[in-house]
Design an enzyme around this catalytic site. Structure first.
Site, PDB file in Angstrom:
ATOM      1  N   ARG A 292     -11.076  10.993 -31.212  1.00  7.84           N
ATOM      2  CA  ARG A 292     -12.195  10.516 -30.372  1.00  7.84           C
ATOM      3  C   ARG A 292     -11.737   9.332 -29.526  1.00  7.84           C
ATOM      4  O   ARG A 292     -12.115   9.182 -28.375  1.00  7.84           O
ATOM      5  CB  ARG A 292     -13.406  10.143 -31.234  1.00  7.84           C
ATOM      6  CG  ARG A 292     -14.478   9.387 -30.458  1.00  7.84           C
ATOM      7  CD  ARG A 292     -15.875   9.367 -31.085  1.00  7.84           C
ATOM      8  NE  ARG A 292     -15.891   9.277 -32.529  1.00  7.84           N
ATOM      9  CZ  ARG A 292     -15.662   8.163 -33.236  1.00  7.84           C
ATOM     10  NH1 ARG A 292     -15.397   7.025 -32.631  1.00  7.84           N
ATOM     11  NH2 ARG A 292     -15.702   8.182 -34.556  1.00  7.84           N
TER      12      ARG A 292
ATOM     13  N   TYR B  74     -29.518  13.889  -8.800  1.00  4.46           N
ATOM     14  CA  TYR B  74     -29.476  15.088  -9.656  1.00  4.46           C
ATOM     15  C   TYR B  74     -30.546  14.998 -10.760  1.00  4.46           C
ATOM     16  O   TYR B  74     -30.777  13.932 -11.335  1.00  4.46           O
ATOM     17  CB  TYR B  74     -28.071  15.193 -10.274  1.00  4.46           C
ATOM     18  CG  TYR B  74     -27.923  16.316 -11.253  1.00  4.46           C
ATOM     19  CD1 TYR B  74     -27.819  17.637 -10.813  1.00  4.46           C
ATOM     20  CD2 TYR B  74     -27.904  16.083 -12.625  1.00  4.46           C
ATOM     21  CE1 TYR B  74     -27.694  18.681 -11.712  1.00  4.46           C
ATOM     22  CE2 TYR B  74     -27.781  17.121 -13.532  1.00  4.46           C
ATOM     23  CZ  TYR B  74     -27.678  18.413 -13.070  1.00  4.46           C
ATOM     24  OH  TYR B  74     -27.563  19.433 -13.966  1.00  4.46           O
TER      25      TYR B  74
ATOM     26  N   ASP C 265     -21.862   9.620  -7.456  1.00  2.00           N
ATOM     27  CA  ASP C 265     -21.679  10.963  -8.008  1.00  2.00           C
ATOM     28  C   ASP C 265     -21.000  11.795  -6.922  1.00  2.00           C
ATOM     29  O   ASP C 265     -21.587  12.071  -5.882  1.00  2.00           O
ATOM     30  CB  ASP C 265     -23.052  11.548  -8.400  1.00  2.00           C
ATOM     31  CG  ASP C 265     -22.940  12.909  -9.073  1.00  2.00           C
ATOM     32  OD1 ASP C 265     -21.968  13.644  -8.790  1.00  2.00           O
ATOM     33  OD2 ASP C 265     -23.838  13.248  -9.876  1.00  2.00           O
TER      34      ASP C 265
ATOM     35  N   LYS D 105     -18.330  21.690 -12.170  1.00  2.00           N
ATOM     36  CA  LYS D 105     -18.488  22.348 -10.871  1.00  2.00           C
ATOM     37  C   LYS D 105     -17.128  22.549 -10.202  1.00  2.00           C
ATOM     38  O   LYS D 105     -16.303  23.253 -10.742  1.00  2.00           O
ATOM     39  CB  LYS D 105     -19.465  21.530 -10.018  1.00  2.00           C
ATOM     40  CG  LYS D 105     -20.718  21.045 -10.770  1.00  2.00           C
ATOM     41  CD  LYS D 105     -21.647  22.159 -11.193  1.00  2.00           C
ATOM     42  CE  LYS D 105     -22.726  21.725 -12.176  1.00  2.00           C
ATOM     43  NZ  LYS D 105     -23.501  20.554 -11.821  1.00  2.00           N
TER      44      LYS D 105
END
Ligand code: PLP
Length: 379
Positions: free
Chosen positions: A46, A98, A170, A195
């Site tokens: 992690r 978004y 973004d 994306k």
């Protein structure tokens, strides 16, 4: 170095053990330490692992940034950035942000005392008017979803610097191949790497890139503390996707430009929203900060009935949410990404009942145009 070379260099490796040119998938949650007193670079996955490290270095290089971080989803990346804020802090956000980001800001962070104001980012004076002493950050998304509104990144950065406020952008809709917000002075770039970066509708991933070491330390702290990190298989797929980012963005944006021009001239189409069209109100600003209009456009066919007819008649595109993939994706925002908004909120966001979003893939542009032509003839 040109972007083309940079992409390939960033996404390939030379594994010191084997010489493998693809980053090995290191499936290990823990790492053996050299001795009682001497610890290695990695301890627990992690906190860091070699596969994710390779992906993080790659995304940083793509944005011409110093420090990259990979997360399990775009929302994990965005949330982790927002988690660097504290109770009492305030953030100014584009009202065209978004939907998932809207939800975190509206329904989660206020419970922790982190407040926000949504404003129209097409006018910098409106942003300035929203600044209060508690304002810590300004959050940009350009082009915005799904109406492709453009924010003047340099102007917002200048304003933010004047007030000593951090800027977050973004960059999902264009990818670093077409727009590099850090170069324009933005402090933090976030991505839904689901994306264009991954590009194949296969994985979910998120990324954050910064230049400043202090900011990097804060993001890393949250990444490790919250733990929404990207797994090694998905990192490998992301790196594989990134290798073709340049060719995919070039092909898809060239086709999008052609399709936008076709739709713009079509009598059944009320309006086309694409920042690569001269008629787009943000054209000049967009072209001053990005390479081209990108691969996503929206168009209005007048009514929900017409939108249904077009979607049902289209043969090539996939009808679904998401964007930025090898296949062309058509979405109907009022029922999909913006389904939570009531009619007033939809109208306020410029999402008209006939609005369809079109994310252009790698099919032949003329085939897509022929398909659209047949579908539009039915309304
Ligand atoms: C999809 C998307 C997100 C969220 O990313 P996920 O990977 O779905 O969590 C954030 N911003 C934009 C602009 C997006 O398109």
């Amino acid at each position: 170095m040109s972007d083309w070379t940079n992409i390939i260099n960033a996404a390939t490796t030379n594994d010191p053990l084997s010489g493998a040119i693809n980053t090995p998938i290191q499936l290990s949650s823990t790492f053996n330490q050299k001795s009682f007193d001497e610890f290695g670079e990695y301890d627990y996955a992690r906190s860091g692992n070699p596969t994710r490290d390779a992906g993080e270095k790659a995304i940083a290089r793509l944005e011409y940034g110093h420090y990259g971080y990979l997360f399990s989803t775009g929302m994990a990346a965005i949330s982790s950035v927002l988690f660097t804020l504290s109770a009492g802090d305030h953030i100014i956000v584009s009202k065209h942000v978004y939907g998932g980001t809207f939800r975190i800001l509206e329904d989660v962070l206020p419970r922790w005392g982190i407040m926000h104001t949504f404003v129209d980012f097409s006018d910098v004076a409106t942003i300035e008017a929203a600044i209060i002493p508690e304002t810590k950050a300004i959050y940009i998304e350009t082009p915005s979803n799904p109406v492709l509104n453009i924010t003047d990144i340099r102007a917002v950065v200048a304003l933010a610097k004047q007030y000593h406020v951090c800027t977050i952008a973004d960059n999902t809709f264009l990818s670093p191949f077409l727009q590099k917000p850090l170069d324009l002075g933005v402090d933090i770039v976030v991505h839904s790497a689901t994306k264009f970066l991954a590009g194949h509708s296969d994985i979910l991933a998120g990324a954050v890139v910064v230049n400043d070491k202090k900011l990097a330390d804060q993001i890393y702290f949250i990444q490790n503390a919250v733990g929404a990190t990207l797994g090694v298989f998905d990192t490998w797929l992301l790196l594989r996707g990134i290798k073709t980012l340049g060719v995919r963005m070039t092909q898809s944006s060239t086709s999008a430009q052609k399709i936008a021009a076709y739709l713009d001239a079509h009598p059944k189409v009320l309006k086309v929203l694409y920042p690569g069209l001269l008629s787009h109100k943000g054209y000049d600003i967009h072209m001053s900060q990005a390479k081209n209009g990108g691969a996503v456009l929206s168009f209005d066919v007048g009514s929900q009935e017409n939108a249904r007819t077009v979607v049902e008649a289209l043969d090539i595109p996939v009808f679904s949410v998401s964007l930025g993939a090898v296949e062309t994706i058509i979405s109907y925002p009022p029922k999909m990404s913006h389904a939570e908004l009531d009619n007033d909120a939809l109208a306020n966001a410029g999402i008209t009942p006939g609005l369809l979003r079109f994310s252009v893939g790698l099919e032949d542009a003329d085939d897509l145009i022929a398909d659209l032509d047949t579908a539009l003839a039915q309304i």
